[in-house]
Write an enzyme that holds these catalytic residues in place. Sequence first.
Site, short mmCIF file in Angstrom:
data_model
loop_
_atom_site.label_atom_id
_atom_site.label_comp_id
_atom_site.label_asym_id
_atom_site.label_seq_id
_atom_site.Cartn_x
_atom_site.Cartn_y
_atom_site.Cartn_z
N ASP A 109 -63.16 -29.77 23.74
CA ASP A 109 -62.32 -28.73 24.37
C ASP A 109 -60.96 -28.57 23.69
O ASP A 109 -60.02 -28.10 24.34
CB ASP A 109 -62.10 -29.08 25.86
CG ASP A 109 -63.15 -28.46 26.78
OD1 ASP A 109 -63.81 -27.49 26.36
OD2 ASP A 109 -63.29 -28.95 27.91
N LYS B 224 -58.72 -25.61 24.29
CA LYS B 224 -58.00 -25.40 25.55
C LYS B 224 -56.50 -25.69 25.41
O LYS B 224 -55.72 -25.29 26.26
CB LYS B 224 -58.61 -26.26 26.66
CG LYS B 224 -59.93 -25.71 27.16
CD LYS B 224 -60.39 -26.48 28.38
CE LYS B 224 -61.67 -25.88 28.96
NZ LYS B 224 -62.21 -26.75 30.02
FE LIG Z 1 -65.31 -26.23 27.11
FE LIG Z 2 -65.27 -29.31 28.75
#
Ligand SMILES: [Fe+2]
Ligand SMILES: [Fe+2]
Length: 371
Positions: A230, A233
Amino acid sequence: MPDSAERLVILTDDLDRATCLAETLGAAGAIETRLVTDLEPISQRPARTFVDIDLSSGPSIASARRWLRRPSIAASTKWILVGGDDYRERTQALALGADRIVPRPVEPEEVLSDLRDIMAVEFGSFLDRFENTRLAMGLRAGQDVLASVFASLPRGESLDASAFDDAALLIADALAEEGLGNWLSTVQLHHSSSFRHSLLVAGGATCFAQFIGAGRADQARVARASLAHDVGKALIPLSVLDKPSKLDPAEEAEIRLHPQLGYDLLVKSGGFSDDTLDVVLSHHEMCDGSGYPRGLAGAEISDLTRVVTIADIFAALVEVRAYKPALSHASALDIMAGMGAKLDGDLLTIFAQMVLGEHGPSAVRRPSLDG
Ligand SMILES: [Fe+2]
Ligand SMILES: [Fe+2]
């Protein structure tokens, strides 16, 4: 399951004005907003108290002071809002015992980012109690890498691929020695959802690799890819990322950019392996073609990515958020079983056996996590 939702109290002399602050802080934890003139006790001790009062008002200051002396509040850290550069208000805030002064108007991203950093430091101090156990070393290494992601990417700086490699080995060793249960229950104590999520995913996916008998190098590859999954993010505003209520369509679209953003950033940084890049770009793809960003299906999605996707969804379901309780492991697995053709059924069966501690022989297909 420990309750890791950060508890925050807002003390105010104006409930309307405090609404804006409550909306911002909702991304960081469970909020209780109280008028300083209210004498009812609070429901639970907060970790942090935010004081949002008119610091030129004698009665408001006197009421706030009484609240701050209550044993339930006195032990919390105190963040006091002041009017911009007003020297008198700053002096008053310090006299009230401010641990941190927050200038108005409140900048949501700044406050949330500060809170996340502080939660990371607090988790680091908590880990010190474990001294240099493998569990603490793995968690600290994972957290430090994630902290460097959050610090570097928004400033346009590159990431150090070798730092991920080093952390991945420590994570694999921690899980091999301590097991998934200890990892999950300790990570759940992290108050920052940004850190908690990636560490949970890394734990689930890496343990899966160990469960199917992968060697240490392959375990580390899984740990590295899942820790990184991630990274995109880090470029999504925290007020959207951790919003404590349903996202609107524009916010949903913004979140869905994170796989491509993360992929582009890792390519630009250089040094990341193809399998890590693939996981970062494709961990929201679904086996039935209903995922994003490319709508891949079936064999277009690698086994490694499918495993991280399963660990990702499991982590999201068992995580505590300010707006939702944690599901039990069994309930999370039930929901995932109900996702049908979206997830790889064979891999999910093995994952469920691992989580539920069933170590018997499995008749299902063993995945290939080879690079
Ligand atoms: Fe993700
Ligand atoms: Fe995730």
